[in-house]
Design an enzyme around this catalytic site. Structure first.
Site, PDB file in Angstrom:
ATOM      1  N   CYS A  33       0.817  -1.221   0.000  1.00 25.80           N
ATOM      2  CA  CYS A  33       0.000   0.000   0.000  1.00 25.80           C
ATOM      3  C   CYS A  33       0.848   1.267   0.000  1.00 25.80           C
ATOM      4  CB  CYS A  33      -0.924   0.007   1.213  1.00 25.80           C
ATOM      5  SG  CYS A  33      -0.017   0.005   2.766  1.00 25.80           S
ATOM      6  N   CYS A 102      -2.104  -4.254   8.333  1.00 26.32           N
ATOM      7  CA  CYS A 102      -1.709  -2.932   8.828  1.00 26.32           C
ATOM      8  C   CYS A 102      -1.027  -3.036  10.190  1.00 26.32           C
ATOM      9  CB  CYS A 102      -2.924  -2.017   8.923  1.00 26.32           C
ATOM     10  SG  CYS A 102      -3.879  -1.963   7.401  1.00 26.32           S
TER      11      CYS A 102
HETATM   12 FE1  FES Z   1      -1.364   0.327   4.361  1.00 24.32          FE
HETATM   13 FE2  FES Z   1      -3.048  -0.094   6.272  1.00 24.32          FE
HETATM   14  S1  FES Z   1      -3.501   0.082   4.154  1.00 24.32           S
HETATM   15  S2  FES Z   1      -0.916  -0.084   6.407  1.00 24.32           S
END
Ligand code: FES
Length: 126
Positions: A33, A102
């Site tokens: 992400c 996360c």
């Molecule tokens: Fe990247 Fe949560 S979406 S750490």
């Protein structure tokens, strides 16, 4: 959906910031992400006496950073190294399955900061 604890930590995050004269610093990122986290720690008498975080990331990453500091403060280095991703997620009463990754940033960042401290203080490994 998110638990009440996640929302509480997201809305009122604890120990946010950076320790200027930190004893250890860890930086980690999530390649999926792109989120990033920097953890700084102070160590006194083999225990974590202060821990702060800066997170460029999602709400779950912010909540896990915040709750991680409460779990790590006062712990010995070995106890803090043993804090797992699951420990952090459980302290938030769980995370949605798609957000479990996360919690990796908070545990990996804390571990990286402790390892940095141990590199700089090899006597602490004995
Ligand atoms: Fe990247 Fe949560 S979406 S750490």
């Amino acid at each position: 959906m998110y638990s009440r604890k996640v929302l509480e930590h997201f809305q009122n995050p604890q120990n946010m910031g950076e320790i200027k004269d930190a004893d250890g610093m860890g930086e980690v990122g999530n390649p999926q992400c792109g989120d990033m986290m920097r953890i700084t720690i102070k160590v006194d008498d083999g225990r974590i006496s202060d821990v702060k975080w800066k997170t460029l990331g999602c709400g779950a990453a912010i909540a896990t950073s915040s709750v991680m500091t409460g779990l790590a403060l006062g712990k010995t280095l070995d106890e803090a190294l043993a804090l797992s991703r699951d420990n952090i997620a459980q302290a938030l009463d769980g995370l949605p399955p798609a957000k479990m990754h996360c919690s990796n940033l908070a545990s990996d960042g804390l571990r990286a900061a402790i390892e940095d401290y141990m590199r700089k203080h090899p006597e602490a490994n004995n």
